[in-house]
Enzyme design. Structure first.
Site, PDB file in Angstrom:
ATOM      1  CG  ASP A 179      -0.227   0.127   2.530  1.00 25.19           C
ATOM      2  OD1 ASP A 179       0.780  -0.588   2.724  1.00 25.19           O
ATOM      3  OD2 ASP A 179      -0.663   0.920   3.375  1.00 25.19           O
ATOM      4  CD  GLU A 224       4.306   0.376   6.822  1.00 26.07           C
ATOM      5  OE1 GLU A 224       5.207   0.637   7.638  1.00 26.07           O
ATOM      6  OE2 GLU A 224       3.875   1.217   6.003  1.00 26.07           O
TER       7      GLU A 224
END
Length: 413
Positions: A80, A175
């Site tokens: 991400d 994350e």
């Protein structure tokens, strides 16, 4: 163009921005697209057990080429990108043999990146850079890490003459919003120790992170027509400003460095009737971290005494802790990385505390000691993000050397 660059450019074409305050993992469905591509690519290069979990985690194994009673080492990176800036329609720009001058990111919009404002650029004169076009972030955080791990994996699988034990790789969602290992299958993955490839410049490595908490300050006001408000109105926005004013003025991100912690007002919204302040609380010292949280609660109590019970609600949730406590008993992980760096010309790697966190912060507390290595990027989370191609190529070699060195480590080191 080198394989790691090919991989990187392929990955940054995917918008994988995560979203805060979403209970599901991944927080955005679009992260699945990159996860699926990675599984396909892993299978194509010979990783037979490549798999994606229902929550978008990607796992795989590179089989050992030698018999060795050594720990199983893992390498992981996150898929991400930050919610702080757009990840839509990235248009990477290649700057060959950077000459040290101001870089024009977007001529039409007048967006430039100068070495005066970003002095790290001066380190890359003569090197090749990949930048944004000024309208999105680049995604080097952490698609550079993904590209480096995938290129390492392909190299090891294509060259079985390189001696190494079993190597695990993994890629995580979310994350950037603190949920990167919420559903990580530690037992199923099978690594004894690991490295996140989620750092900055070539030659850096870290084993200390912040202790981190999120704080929401909800304020209930009382709106009355301003013409007749005397003695009746309670302005939630002003109470919120008062809360902020009572936090230490010098303990904010823009005034701190190194081991100095902070309170960070990340978002403020509302009206006279109600307001919400979102904070990040950070400190490397657990003792000071706990004092910060206690102080914020005390400020809330004070304002409730002043304006009435129920005016201010302070909610604090721990996010992750300083991984140093779990890595110090396994400092051979840092020694192996330092030895690999030295073989690649970095005699004294830069070791400094991470002013943030990584998936390794929580993994270390889940039983997998996991320091962090450089990925080669700079200026993450914004339009000035860039990465050096030579750094990415060096990091691929670094990971290969670390994998090789683990064959000589005893299992219970």
């Amino acid at each position: 163009m080198s394989k790691v660059v090919d991989n990187f450019l392929k990955y940054v074409a995917f918008d994988t921005q995560s979203a805060p305050d979403v209970s599901q993992v991944p927080s955005t469905e679009k992260q699945f697209a990159l996860a699926k591509l990675l599984v396909e690519q892993m299978k194509a290069i010979g990783i037979k057990d490549a798999v994606m979990s229902e929550h978008g985690y990607v796992y795989g194994t590179i089989p050992a080429t030698v018999e060795a009673d050594c720990p199983i080492v893992g390498f992981l990176a996150h898929m991400d990108t930050s919610p702080d800036f757009s990840d839509e329609n990235t248009h990477p720009q290649l700057i060959k043999s950077y000459d040290g001058s101001t870089i024009t990111l977007n001529k039409a919009l007048g967006i430039t990146m100068s070495p005066e404002l970003f002095p790290d650029l001066k380190k890359y004169v003569g090197k090749d850079l990949i930048t944004t076009d000024g309208t999105s972030l680049l995604g080097a955080d952490d698609k550079a890490g993904i590209a480096e791990i995938m290129t390492m994996a392909e190299t090891l699988l294509a060259h079985p003459e390189i001696p190494h034990g079993t190597v695990k790789i993994a890629f995580t969602p979310d994350e950037e919003v603190g949920h990167g290992v919420d559903f990580f299958d530690v037992k199923g993955w099978g690594a004894d120790v690991a490295y996140t490839i989620d750092g900055g410049a070539w030659g850096e490595m870290e084993y200390e992170t912040f202790n981190a908490a999120s704080m929401k300050v909800r304020i209930q006001g009382q709106n009355i027509h301003p013409g007749s408000a005397k003695g009746k109105m309670k302005n939630a926005l002003l109470v919120g400003m008062e809360f902020e004013s009572m936090l230490p003025a010098g303990e904010k991100p823009q005034f701190t460095e190194g081991y100095e912690g902070y309170f960070h007002l990340n978002n403020m919204s509302g009206s006279v009737e109600s307001a919400l302040l979102d904070y990040l609380i950070r400190d490397h010292s657990m003792e000071i971290f706990e004092k910060r949280k206690a102080y914020a609660m005390k400020v809330g109590d004070f304002l409730n005494e002043k304006y009435g019970a129920g005016t201010v609600e302070v909610e604090i949730n721990d996010m992750y802790y300083n991984m140093a406590e779990k890595i110090r008993p396994h400092m051979y992980l840092m020694d192996i990385a330092a030895a690999a760096f030295k073989e690649l010309g970095v005699d004294a790697p830069v070791v400094r505390p991470v002013r943030g966190g990584t998936d390794g912060s929580r993994l270390s507390y889940m039983g997998v000691p996991c320091p962090n290595l450089c990925a080669g990027g700079h200026n993450a989370h914004g339009k000035y993000e860039f990465v050096c191609i030579q750094s990415m190529e060096n990091i691929v070699q670094l990971l290969i050397k670390i994998a090789e060195k683990f064959k000589d480590v005893k299992k219970n080191a």
